[in-house]
Design a protein around this motif. Structure first.
Motif, short mmCIF file in Angstrom:
data_model
loop_
_atom_site.label_atom_id
_atom_site.label_comp_id
_atom_site.label_asym_id
_atom_site.label_seq_id
_atom_site.Cartn_x
_atom_site.Cartn_y
_atom_site.Cartn_z
N LYS A 1 22.66 91.38 56.32
CA LYS A 1 22.13 90.62 57.44
C LYS A 1 21.38 89.39 56.94
O LYS A 1 20.72 89.45 55.91
CB LYS A 1 21.17 91.47 58.27
N ILE A 2 21.48 88.33 57.70
CA ILE A 2 20.67 87.13 57.48
C ILE A 2 20.10 86.75 58.83
O ILE A 2 20.83 86.64 59.82
CB ILE A 2 21.51 85.96 56.92
N ILE A 3 18.79 86.56 58.87
CA ILE A 3 18.15 86.14 60.11
C ILE A 3 17.56 84.75 59.89
O ILE A 3 16.70 84.57 59.03
CB ILE A 3 17.05 87.13 60.52
N LEU A 4 18.08 83.79 60.62
CA LEU A 4 17.56 82.43 60.57
C LEU A 4 16.41 82.37 61.56
O LEU A 4 16.59 82.54 62.75
CB LEU A 4 18.65 81.43 60.93
N ILE B 1 26.93 78.44 57.42
CA ILE B 1 28.35 78.79 57.33
C ILE B 1 29.09 77.79 56.44
O ILE B 1 29.89 78.17 55.58
CB ILE B 1 28.99 78.86 58.73
N ASN B 2 28.82 76.50 56.62
CA ASN B 2 29.49 75.48 55.81
C ASN B 2 29.15 75.62 54.33
O ASN B 2 30.02 75.49 53.47
CB ASN B 2 29.13 74.08 56.31
N THR B 3 27.88 75.90 54.03
CA THR B 3 27.47 76.09 52.64
C THR B 3 28.14 77.31 52.03
O THR B 3 28.62 77.27 50.89
CB THR B 3 25.94 76.20 52.53
N LEU B 4 28.19 78.40 52.79
CA LEU B 4 28.85 79.60 52.28
C LEU B 4 30.34 79.35 52.05
O LEU B 4 30.89 79.73 51.01
CB LEU B 4 28.64 80.77 53.24
N ASN B 5 30.98 78.70 52.99
CA ASN B 5 32.41 78.39 52.84
C ASN B 5 32.65 77.46 51.66
O ASN B 5 33.58 77.68 50.87
CB ASN B 5 32.96 77.75 54.12
N ASP B 6 31.82 76.43 51.52
CA ASP B 6 31.98 75.46 50.42
C ASP B 6 31.81 76.12 49.05
O ASP B 6 32.32 75.61 48.05
CB ASP B 6 30.97 74.32 50.55
N ASN B 7 31.09 77.23 49.01
CA ASN B 7 30.84 77.92 47.74
C ASN B 7 31.62 79.23 47.62
O ASN B 7 31.30 80.06 46.78
CB ASN B 7 29.34 78.18 47.60
N ASN B 8 32.63 79.37 48.45
CA ASN B 8 33.52 80.53 48.42
C ASN B 8 32.77 81.86 48.50
O ASN B 8 33.13 82.82 47.82
CB ASN B 8 34.42 80.50 47.17
N ILE B 9 31.72 81.89 49.30
CA ILE B 9 30.97 83.11 49.50
C ILE B 9 31.50 83.79 50.76
O ILE B 9 31.46 83.21 51.85
CB ILE B 9 29.46 82.83 49.63
N ILE B 10 32.03 84.98 50.58
CA ILE B 10 32.59 85.72 51.71
C ILE B 10 31.44 86.21 52.59
O ILE B 10 30.54 86.89 52.12
CB ILE B 10 33.44 86.90 51.20
N HIS B 11 31.50 85.85 53.86
CA HIS B 11 30.39 86.18 54.75
C HIS B 11 30.84 86.93 56.00
O HIS B 11 30.03 87.19 56.88
CB HIS B 11 29.63 84.90 55.15
N GLU B 12 32.10 87.31 56.06
CA GLU B 12 32.60 87.98 57.25
C GLU B 12 31.91 89.33 57.51
O GLU B 12 31.83 89.77 58.64
CB GLU B 12 34.11 88.19 57.17
N ASN B 13 31.41 89.96 56.47
CA ASN B 13 30.74 91.25 56.62
C ASN B 13 29.23 91.12 56.69
O ASN B 13 28.52 92.13 56.66
CB ASN B 13 31.13 92.19 55.48
N ILE B 14 28.73 89.90 56.76
CA ILE B 14 27.29 89.67 56.87
C ILE B 14 26.98 89.27 58.31
O ILE B 14 27.57 88.34 58.85
CB ILE B 14 26.83 88.54 55.91
N GLU B 15 26.06 90.00 58.93
CA GLU B 15 25.63 89.65 60.28
C GLU B 15 24.61 88.52 60.18
O GLU B 15 23.58 88.67 59.53
CB GLU B 15 25.02 90.86 60.97
N ILE B 16 24.92 87.40 60.80
CA ILE B 16 24.02 86.25 60.79
C ILE B 16 23.45 86.10 62.19
O ILE B 16 24.20 85.94 63.16
CB ILE B 16 24.74 84.97 60.34
N VAL B 17 22.13 86.16 62.29
CA VAL B 17 21.45 86.10 63.58
C VAL B 17 20.49 84.92 63.55
O VAL B 17 19.79 84.71 62.57
CB VAL B 17 20.65 87.40 63.84
N VAL B 18 20.47 84.16 64.63
CA VAL B 18 19.50 83.08 64.78
C VAL B 18 18.42 83.58 65.73
O VAL B 18 18.70 83.87 66.90
CB VAL B 18 20.15 81.79 65.33
N ALA B 19 17.20 83.72 65.22
CA ALA B 19 16.09 84.19 66.05
C ALA B 19 15.73 83.11 67.07
O ALA B 19 15.71 81.93 66.75
CB ALA B 19 14.89 84.53 65.17
N LYS B 20 15.47 83.55 68.26
CA LYS B 20 15.11 82.63 69.35
C LYS B 20 13.59 82.43 69.39
O LYS B 20 12.82 83.30 69.04
CB LYS B 20 15.57 83.21 70.68
N GLN B 21 13.17 81.27 69.86
CA GLN B 21 11.74 80.98 70.01
C GLN B 21 11.16 81.66 71.24
O GLN B 21 10.00 82.02 71.27
CB GLN B 21 11.52 79.47 70.13
N SER B 22 11.98 81.80 72.28
CA SER B 22 11.46 82.22 73.57
C SER B 22 11.76 83.67 73.95
O SER B 22 11.41 84.10 75.04
CB SER B 22 12.01 81.31 74.66
#
Length: 72
Positions: A22-25, A43-64
């Motif tokens: 998991k990655i929480i922004l 996502i662009n940085t991971l793709n540009d560096n050939n880092i497989i991220h399909e199995n990583i849950e990426i969540v953007v925390a909300k302010q509100s």
């Protein structure tokens, strides 16, 4: 100071490992940033560096609203 989306993504790229699930922004600026910009920078940085991220849950925390609960 503030960390740019691109710099944040570069730092994350260096610490993501085979066990990363998991990655929480979080702590995005309410006025000077948008969720999709932070997400796409990562996502662009991971793709540009050939880092497989399909199995990583990426969540953007909300302010509100609370972020969902995670089991670690």
């Amino acid at each position: 100071g503030h960390l740019s989306n691109e710099d944040s993504a570069l730092h994350l790229k260096n610490i993501i490992g085979e066990n990363t699930q998991k990655i929480i922004l979080a702590h995005l600026s309410e006025e000077n940033n948008k969720e999709d910009l932070a997400y796409n920078a990562l996502i662009n940085t991971l793709n540009d560096n050939n880092i497989i991220h399909e199995n990583i849950e990426i969540v953007v925390a909300k302010q509100s609203s609370p972020t969902k609960m995670f089991t670690l």
